[in-house]
Design a protein around this motif. Structure first.
Motif: not given
Length: 155
Positions: A74, A72, A64
């Motif tokens: 991932l 954000y 992350l």
């Protein structure tokens, strides 16, 4: 009978809680949103366990990180350099540069259909290796699929 309700919470609202737990050495389980990590991670079905970094990330790790615009993300590590990485989603083919300071946590496990899979296990490492080696071909594959969709819509 109790109904299981879900509530949408913006990631920026959770970020401080996640970062605090990670900095204390704990882990956080988080359901995922989006399609960039398909086929490994499915939105609304799978979750990931985020854990503190133990040294540098390795090629194939999923982490992350926070983009410069505050988003954000991932994604998987595709390349490792001195103080930076190149990340890419499993459902993507363009590399994104990321520096150490942007990394928040590493994915240590994936929960799928109620079962927890450690990211260090052999089957996961084989999947990660095979998926990474296919990245150069994904561009061609995605292009062919787009053309096929156009042709099938016309016919």
């Amino acid at each position: 009978m109790n109904k299981r309700e879900s509530v949408f919470v913006n990631m920026s609202s959770l970020a401080s809680v996640i970062e605090e737990k990670i900095s204390d050495g704990g882990s956080v389980e988080l359901s995922i949103r989006g399609v960039s990590m398909r086929p490994l991670l499915r939105e609304g079905k799978d979750s990931v366990v985020l854990s503190p970094l133990m040294g540098r990330l390795k090629k194939g790790d999923i982490a992350l990180f926070r983009r410069n615009n505050g988003a954000y993300v991932l994604h998987r590590v595709a390349k490792v350099a001195d103080s930076r990485y190149s990340f890419v989603g499993d459902n993507q083919y363009f590399l994104e540069p990321v520096i150490d300071a942007q990394i928040i946590a590493v994915v240590s496990a994936i929960r799928r259909d109620g079962r927890l899979f450690e990211c260090g296990n052999f089957a996961y490492r084989v999947y990660a290796f095979l998926w990474q080696t296919s990245r150069p071909l994904r561009f061609l594959l995605f292009r062919i699929l787009r053309k096929l969709k156009k042709i099938l819509k016309i016919a």
